[in-house]
Enzyme design. Structure first.
Site, PDB file in Angstrom:
ATOM      1  N   GLY A   1       9.292   2.600  -1.120  1.00  0.00           N
ATOM      2  CA  GLY A   1      10.015   3.821  -1.478  1.00  0.00           C
ATOM      3  C   GLY A   1      10.381   3.832  -2.953  1.00  0.00           C
TER       4      GLY A   1
ATOM      5  N   LYS B   1       1.181  -5.179  -6.941  1.00  0.00           N
ATOM      6  CA  LYS B   1       0.826  -6.465  -6.289  1.00  0.00           C
ATOM      7  C   LYS B   1      -0.661  -6.768  -6.377  1.00  0.00           C
ATOM      8  CE  LYS B   1       1.269  -3.082  -3.333  1.00  0.00           C
ATOM      9  NZ  LYS B   1       2.304  -2.152  -2.949  1.00  0.00           N
TER      10      LYS B   1
ATOM     11  N   THR C   1       5.103   7.757  -7.822  1.00  0.00           N
ATOM     12  CA  THR C   1       6.353   7.567  -7.075  1.00  0.00           C
ATOM     13  C   THR C   1       7.265   6.560  -7.778  1.00  0.00           C
ATOM     14  OG1 THR C   1       5.095   7.943  -5.059  1.00  0.00           O
ATOM     15  CG2 THR C   1       7.281   7.002  -4.787  1.00  0.00           C
TER      16      THR C   1
ATOM     17  N   LYS D   1       0.835  -9.739  -1.023  1.00  0.00           N
ATOM     18  CA  LYS D   1       2.249 -10.119  -1.197  1.00  0.00           C
ATOM     19  C   LYS D   1       2.483 -11.580  -0.779  1.00  0.00           C
ATOM     20  CE  LYS D   1       3.956  -5.394  -0.729  1.00  0.00           C
ATOM     21  NZ  LYS D   1       4.354  -4.346   0.231  1.00  0.00           N
TER      22      LYS D   1
ATOM     23  N   ASP E   1      -2.330  -5.239   1.947  1.00  0.00           N
ATOM     24  CA  ASP E   1      -1.122  -5.208   1.111  1.00  0.00           C
ATOM     25  C   ASP E   1      -0.245  -6.433   1.398  1.00  0.00           C
ATOM     26  OD1 ASP E   1       0.892  -3.423  -0.529  1.00  0.00           O
ATOM     27  OD2 ASP E   1       1.997  -4.028   1.265  1.00  0.00           O
TER      28      ASP E   1
ATOM     29  N   GLY F   1       6.479   8.661   1.399  1.00  0.00           N
ATOM     30  CA  GLY F   1       6.141   7.964   0.144  1.00  0.00           C
ATOM     31  C   GLY F   1       6.091   6.452   0.274  1.00  0.00           C
TER      32      GLY F   1
ATOM     33  N   VAL G   1       6.624  -7.389  -4.587  1.00  0.00           N
ATOM     34  CA  VAL G   1       6.811  -7.911  -3.222  1.00  0.00           C
ATOM     35  C   VAL G   1       8.179  -7.475  -2.702  1.00  0.00           C
ATOM     36  CG1 VAL G   1       6.909  -9.972  -1.751  1.00  0.00           C
ATOM     37  CG2 VAL G   1       5.439  -9.964  -3.773  1.00  0.00           C
TER      38      VAL G   1
HETATM   39  N1  HSE Z   1       2.704   0.514   0.909  1.00  0.00           N
HETATM   40  C1  HSE Z   1       3.668  -0.493   0.647  1.00  0.00           C
HETATM   41  C2  HSE Z   1       4.512  -0.680   1.889  1.00  0.00           C
HETATM   42  C3  HSE Z   1       4.522  -0.104  -0.511  1.00  0.00           C
HETATM   43  O1  HSE Z   1       4.421   0.157   2.799  1.00  0.00           O
HETATM   44  O2  HSE Z   1       5.253  -1.646   1.986  1.00  0.00           O
HETATM   45  C4  HSE Z   1       5.379  -1.194  -1.039  1.00  0.00           C
HETATM   46  O3  HSE Z   1       4.618  -2.253  -1.524  1.00  0.00           O
END
Ligand code: HSE
Length: 413
Positions: A297, A100, A11, A200, A196, A182, A127
């Protein structure tokens, strides 16, 4: 002309090649020369794409090609991203990444190699997707002592929470939509369990403290236990539930956590909805500053990668001071953080008022019509004291079948 290679045509990687072509003139004007894509490294072939003739499968071609000065890593994960990025830096190439997991796990070492080799290791896109936040921290806010960073840092979970809140959507449906758009990680557990966001906020905390932060030291709780019933209470209370990543730096002590938090409409992050991210930075002279935008995205994230490529192109012969050093930052225990707590309890408040006030202090009560349960909002207290209170109430629940605790959510209001 500067030649570049993109590793990983997913992506973000495909977004980067798209912007390199679409904004070629703007990028050249900023970089001072044209930036040409020479290779795209991927295991797959892309015969019908505009980069079909640039696809390679051998990393060595990039590592050993002296023409390649800037390498973009958009593979994600640690293997083979980590050995590939390290090898590129060792070979004296600048590296730009959106990864990240890589920055949180190996950033300290990779930054040190970049300094030694007089190249750059940039990670703006790691981030906040397309939101400028890393560069503001080392450029615009370089004269500040950062006291707090609180962010809605994951687009997928913010999208899910917004859908559950505003449309009464189920968790599963909202997650599927986020995946189709995505936004989600390949393994969405990383989004919904808070991992995640944890990486960050670890990166942002390290940027603010100037020291290495081990993401494993950060208390992390995701959104999987948040239910439609919680949102019914939230609606009655006029508040919102957001997944926060927070770090606070006071008197050299750093605390950090990831957790769902109830906030009311006076909080600066209250209005951050859907896939958008919002990051509040408090500096000792600045006060509060807000960063807001598309947190996930293809093109927003790729746009941040492009800005890093340009900064690398502008600094081909030198390392731009940024990031953090080798010293490790201690993170204060979660037990010392202070919150109010929203607690949902079985049965009716009337029978339990005395026990609740004795155990949790002077609470506010919230009741929903027709439910065999109620909720209270505790006064502000330390997490450690709250956990003891929950244990004391659980002990009562063993003796009385209608005394169970159904839910606890931290609250800031
Ligand atoms: N999966 C992450 C989110 C992608 O939804 O923020 C961007 O880091």
């Amino acid at each position: 002309m500067i030649k570049t290679a993109v590793m990983g045509y997913g992506t973000i990687g495909s977004g980067v090649t798209e912007i390199l072509a679409e904004n070629r003139d703007v990028i050249a004007a900023q970089a001072g020369q044209e930036i040409e894509l020479k290779y795209v490294l991927d295991l797959r072939e892309f015969p019908d794409s505009p980069i079909a003739d640039k696809v390679i499968h051998e990393f060595k071609l990039i590592e050993e090609d002296p023409e390649i000065q800037i390498v973009v890593e958009t593979m994600g994960g640690l293997n083979p991203a980590y050995p590939f990025v390290k090898a590129c830096l060792m070979a004296g190439k600048h590296v730009v990444t959106s990864n990240k997991a890589l920055v949180a796990a190996h950033g300290t070492e990779l930054l040190a190699i970049a300094r030694k080799k007089k190249v750059n290791f940039f990670f703006e896109a790691s981030v906040g997707g397309g939101i400028p936040i890393i560069r503001p921290l080392y450029h615009c806010l370089m004269g500040e002592r950062i006291e707090e960073i609180t962010g809605i840092l994951n687009g997928t979970t913010n999208y899910i929470l917004t859908k559950m809140d505003k449309e009464g959507d189920t968790f599963e449906n909202a997650l599927r939509e986020a995946q189709n758009l995505g936004y989600a990680e390949r393994n969405p557990e990383a989004d919904v369990e808070g991992y995640d966001t944890c990486r960050k906020i670890a990166i942002l905390t390290a940027m603010a403290a100037g020291k290495e932060v081990d993401y494993q030291d950060i208390y992390t709780e995701g959104i999987t236990k948040i239910t439609d019933v919680d949102f019914k209470y939230a609606e009655k209370m006029g508040i919102s539930i957001k997944l926060f990543g927070t770090s606070r730096i006071r008197d050299g002590k750093v605390s950090a956590y990831v957790a769902p938090v109830m906030i009311n409409s006076s909080h600066p992050l209250y209005g951050v909805r859907d896939v958008f991210n919002g990051i509040m930075v408090r500096g000792n002279m600045l006060g509060v500053s807000m960063f807001y935008g598309s947190g996930a995205g293809k093109l927003p994230t790729a746009s941040a990668v492009i800005a890093d490529i340009i900064e690398a192109a502008q600094n081909l012969k030198k390392n731009v001071p940024m990031g953090w050093g080798d010293e490790k930052q201690t993170i204060e225990p979660m037990e010392n953080m202070r919150f109010r707590y929203f607690v949902r309890l079985a049965g009716s408040f009337r029978n339990k008022e005395q026990d609740i006030r004795r155990i949790f202090g002077h609470t506010e009560v919230i009741e929903l019509y027709g439910m065999d349960e109620f909720a209270v909002l505790t006064p502000e207290m330390e997490e450690g004291a709250f956990r003891q209170a929950v244990a004391a109430y659980d002990a009562l629940a063993e003796a009385h079948s209608d005394f169970g605790i159904k839910q606890t959510i931290r609250a800031m209001m």
